[in-house]
Enzyme design. Structure first.
Site, PDB file in Angstrom:
ATOM      1  CG  HIS A  57      -2.173  -0.837   0.935  1.00 27.83           C
ATOM      2  ND1 HIS A  57      -2.907  -1.436   1.919  1.00 27.83           N
ATOM      3  CD2 HIS A  57      -2.780  -1.162  -0.228  1.00 27.83           C
ATOM      4  CE1 HIS A  57      -3.911  -2.101   1.372  1.00 27.83           C
ATOM      5  NE2 HIS A  57      -3.847  -1.956   0.076  1.00 27.83           N
ATOM      6  CB  CYS A 112       1.708  -8.686  12.819  1.00 31.62           C
ATOM      7  SG  CYS A 112       2.688  -7.341  12.286  1.00 31.62           S
ATOM      8  CG  ASN A 153       0.835  -0.355   8.376  1.00 31.69           C
ATOM      9  OD1 ASN A 153       1.713   0.427   8.688  1.00 31.69           O
ATOM     10  ND2 ASN A 153       0.792  -0.907   7.170  1.00 31.69           N
ATOM     11  CD  GLU A 202      -4.666  -8.932   7.437  1.00 34.07           C
ATOM     12  OE1 GLU A 202      -3.889  -7.976   7.308  1.00 34.07           O
ATOM     13  OE2 GLU A 202      -4.971  -9.411   8.554  1.00 34.07           O
ATOM     14  CB  SER A 242      -0.955   2.146   4.180  1.00 29.65           C
ATOM     15  OG  SER A 242      -0.444   1.631   5.377  1.00 29.65           O
ATOM     16  CG  HIS A 262      -7.442  -4.300   4.595  1.00 28.27           C
ATOM     17  ND1 HIS A 262      -6.616  -5.379   4.382  1.00 28.27           N
ATOM     18  CD2 HIS A 262      -6.630  -3.208   4.614  1.00 28.27           C
ATOM     19  CE1 HIS A 262      -5.367  -4.954   4.288  1.00 28.27           C
ATOM     20  NE2 HIS A 262      -5.350  -3.646   4.426  1.00 28.27           N
TER      21      HIS A 262
HETATM   22  S1  SF4 Z   1       2.354  -5.525   9.017  1.00 26.47           S
HETATM   23 FE1  SF4 Z   1       2.756  -7.521   9.982  1.00 26.47          FE
HETATM   24  S2  SF4 Z   1       1.268  -8.886   9.030  1.00 26.47           S
HETATM   25 FE2  SF4 Z   1       1.383  -7.096   7.713  1.00 26.47          FE
HETATM   26  S3  SF4 Z   1       2.936  -7.616   6.200  1.00 26.47           S
HETATM   27 FE3  SF4 Z   1       3.992  -6.554   7.859  1.00 26.47          FE
HETATM   28  S4  SF4 Z   1       4.756  -8.189   9.198  1.00 26.47           S
HETATM   29 FE4  SF4 Z   1       3.177  -9.079   7.879  1.00 26.47          FE
END
Ligand code: SF4
Length: 284
Positions: free
Chosen positions: A41, A189, A219, A126, A217, A124
């Protein structure tokens, strides 16, 4: 102006691995190299890879032959079955091992007869991919406060890898009183949790916080939210071009963190911009 960069800012393990595998594939295959959706992303990185030969397609059925790189979020059951039936498409699977682990837990829960609650964003990739392996038999929610709670015998709780741990804890709190058995898999994670913790600590110490990463993104958006919750002067940017120099007025300390899909070079570009435009002394 003092510039402080979070230790964990930049590519995570899963993204580094995906990019390396994609680059190796381009080098080997040269032509007919595709990725299903953007490999990470971050539009700038995706554009660079496209120039090197990795074409982004949105539907697995758009290619008849060639090499397909599956990104770190993984793919759906339907897509996986289609690829298995097409020997002319070779697959390079960069699905992050943490996402694969979530899939195993989900399947285990559904086989065990649990009512599944999934903390995450239903749109999303995922989440969509993971839920396809259990025929979408889950309640997907973003905010534990909005959960409609009934009485259950068995509840399984699981999360998207990039969610906030506080939300997962809150969901445990809400679900616990209404079920005889609650099974929780903390599938957030570690990279994500560490990154968020460091971002909060940094945001508490500075006058301005810049969160660098793709606007798409998940995260990075979460990082921005946690920073904003402790420092109002926090901004989510994709590149230094978005920095308004008025933000820097009177600022003595700037904190920078970056999402898991942000290369170190982009962080360096932001540092350079800040140094070039700083009005305060002490370019730390
Ligand atoms: S944020 Fe965590 S789950 Fe996502 S790709 Fe990176 S290591 Fe893997």
């Amino acid at each position: 102006m003092e510039i402080l960069v979070a230790k964990s800012a930049g590519f995570c393990y899963g993204v580094k691995r995906a990019i390396k595998m994609a680059k190796d594939t381009i080098e080997k295959s040269k032509v007919n190299c595709f990725s299903l959706g953007p490999i990470i992303h971050n539009p700038i990185v995706v554009r660079d890879l496209e120039k090197e030969g990795l074409k982004v397609i949105e539907n697995v059925r758009d290619i008849k032959k060639g090499t397909l790189v599956i990104r770190s979020h993984g793919i759906s059951k339907d897509e996986s079955e289609y690829l298995k039936k097409n020997p002319k498409i070779s697959v390079v699977d960069t699905t992050c091992p943490f996402v694969t682990k979530s899939k195993k837990f989900l399947v285990r829960l559904i086989r065990g007869g649990y009512n599944i609650f999934f903390l995450g964003d239903k749109d999303h990739p995922e989440v969509k991919g993971l839920l396809s392996y259990i025929n979408n038999r889950a309640v997907v929610f973003k905010d534990p406060d909005e959960l409609e709670i009934k009485n259950y015998k068995k509840v399984g709780l699981i999360s998207q890898t990039t969610q906030k741990i506080e939300l997962l804890k809150k969901a445990v709190d809400r679900l616990l009183s209404s079920t005889e058995e609650l099974r929780v898999f903390n599938t957030i994670c570690k990279t994500t949790s560490i990154r968020q913790k460091e971002a909060v600590e940094l945001a508490k110490k500075v006058d301005l916080m810049l969160v660098l990463g793709g606007k798409n993104s998940s995260n990075t958006k979460k990082l921005y939210e946690v920073c904003k919750s402790v420092l109002n002067k926090s901004f989510h940017i994709e590149s230094p071009k978005e920095i308004d120099t008025r933000w820097l007025e009177g600022v003595k300390k700037v904190g920078i963190t970056a999402g898991a899909s942000t290369p170190k070079e982009h962080i360096n570009d932001v540092i350079k911009f800040l140094r070039d435009n700083s009005t305060e002394e002490n370019n730390g």
